[in-house]
Design a protein around this motif. Sequence first.
Motif, PDB file in Angstrom:
ATOM      1  N   VAL A  61      32.382  47.366  41.802  1.00  0.00           N
ATOM      2  CA  VAL A  61      31.698  46.075  41.763  1.00  0.00           C
ATOM      3  C   VAL A  61      30.872  45.846  43.035  1.00  0.00           C
ATOM      4  O   VAL A  61      29.649  45.731  42.970  1.00  0.00           O
ATOM      5  N   ILE A  62      31.504  45.788  44.184  1.00  0.00           N
ATOM      6  CA  ILE A  62      30.775  45.475  45.412  1.00  0.00           C
ATOM      7  C   ILE A  62      29.740  46.554  45.733  1.00  0.00           C
ATOM      8  O   ILE A  62      28.575  46.241  46.019  1.00  0.00           O
ATOM      9  N   ALA A  97      35.666  49.949  30.523  1.00  0.00           N
ATOM     10  CA  ALA A  97      34.777  48.793  30.688  1.00  0.00           C
ATOM     11  C   ALA A  97      34.848  47.839  29.502  1.00  0.00           C
ATOM     12  O   ALA A  97      34.497  46.675  29.625  1.00  0.00           O
ATOM     13  N   ILE A  98      35.310  48.348  28.371  1.00  0.00           N
ATOM     14  CA  ILE A  98      35.387  47.504  27.169  1.00  0.00           C
ATOM     15  C   ILE A  98      36.804  47.363  26.627  1.00  0.00           C
ATOM     16  O   ILE A  98      37.057  46.532  25.771  1.00  0.00           O
ATOM     17  N   ARG A  99      37.720  48.178  27.153  1.00  0.00           N
ATOM     18  CA  ARG A  99      39.088  48.152  26.627  1.00  0.00           C
ATOM     19  C   ARG A  99      40.057  48.668  27.691  1.00  0.00           C
ATOM     20  O   ARG A  99      39.909  49.776  28.190  1.00  0.00           O
ATOM     21  N   LYS A 111      35.716  48.489  36.120  1.00  0.00           N
ATOM     22  CA  LYS A 111      34.704  48.918  35.138  1.00  0.00           C
ATOM     23  C   LYS A 111      34.222  47.752  34.279  1.00  0.00           C
ATOM     24  O   LYS A 111      33.049  47.712  33.886  1.00  0.00           O
ATOM     25  N   HIS A 112      35.098  46.782  33.979  1.00  0.00           N
ATOM     26  CA  HIS A 112      34.644  45.567  33.286  1.00  0.00           C
ATOM     27  C   HIS A 112      33.606  44.847  34.157  1.00  0.00           C
ATOM     28  O   HIS A 112      32.579  44.382  33.654  1.00  0.00           O
ATOM     29  N   LEU A 117      28.036  43.263  35.314  1.00  0.00           N
ATOM     30  CA  LEU A 117      26.917  43.268  36.246  1.00  0.00           C
ATOM     31  C   LEU A 117      25.689  43.892  35.594  1.00  0.00           C
ATOM     32  O   LEU A 117      24.588  43.327  35.643  1.00  0.00           O
ATOM     33  N   SER A 118      25.862  45.036  34.947  1.00  0.00           N
ATOM     34  CA  SER A 118      24.708  45.715  34.344  1.00  0.00           C
ATOM     35  C   SER A 118      24.075  44.864  33.248  1.00  0.00           C
ATOM     36  O   SER A 118      22.850  44.779  33.144  1.00  0.00           O
ATOM     37  N   GLN A 119      24.894  44.204  32.463  1.00  0.00           N
ATOM     38  CA  GLN A 119      24.351  43.358  31.398  1.00  0.00           C
ATOM     39  C   GLN A 119      23.605  42.161  31.990  1.00  0.00           C
ATOM     40  O   GLN A 119      22.513  41.796  31.531  1.00  0.00           O
ATOM     41  N   SER A 120      24.167  41.562  33.011  1.00  0.00           N
ATOM     42  CA  SER A 120      23.512  40.427  33.668  1.00  0.00           C
ATOM     43  C   SER A 120      22.166  40.838  34.264  1.00  0.00           C
ATOM     44  O   SER A 120      21.163  40.123  34.129  1.00  0.00           O
TER      45      SER A 120
END
Length: 191
Positions: A61-62, A97-99, A111-112, A117-120
């Motif tokens: 994330v960071i 990231a999804i499960r 990973k979530h 972040l990528s979607q945003s």
Amino acid sequence: AAPFPVEAYTYDSMKATFSSIRTAWPDSEIRAAVWNAGAGIFKTFLNVTESDIKQSLDTNVIGAFAFARETILAFKEVEPNELGKRGTLIFTGATAAIRGNVWTSAFAAGKHGLRALSQSLAKEFGKENIHVAHSIIDGLIRTDHADKEKTANPSGALSPDSIAKAYLSLANQDSSALTWELDLRPAHEKW
């Protein structure tokens, strides 16, 4: 190609790394970037330490935030190319990231966050002709460090060349039809 080590997953360190890249290639534009870092922490929940959580979030994330910031700033310096894009930023994720799963609480949390972040960023910067994509990579990858027995079956492990071809296809998409999420896995992966 040249290596550009990242000292730490911080904004200052990432800024210094991008400065080194610009110094090495002063006349080149940055048009594509891949965040391929990950902290694979696989423990049951009660065995996860605060240090494990910090490692997962710092890496997934960071660090990804800092890398994305420098990448997007570089993309904003250039005009759209013949594909109608300023650049393509790809984040490498995982099924986590999804499960989540029994032993992936720390890994999945990171990973979530990376996927969100990528979607945003895809939503925020798509209108500026910046392509942001998230790629789920699930399965063994055939590398020099991988277990040779487990990767012997060509359909049982991901080929690095095939991953690269998929990433290149993302970079080569025109702005009229962009993929946000791609899911890559070998044919014989148990999922």
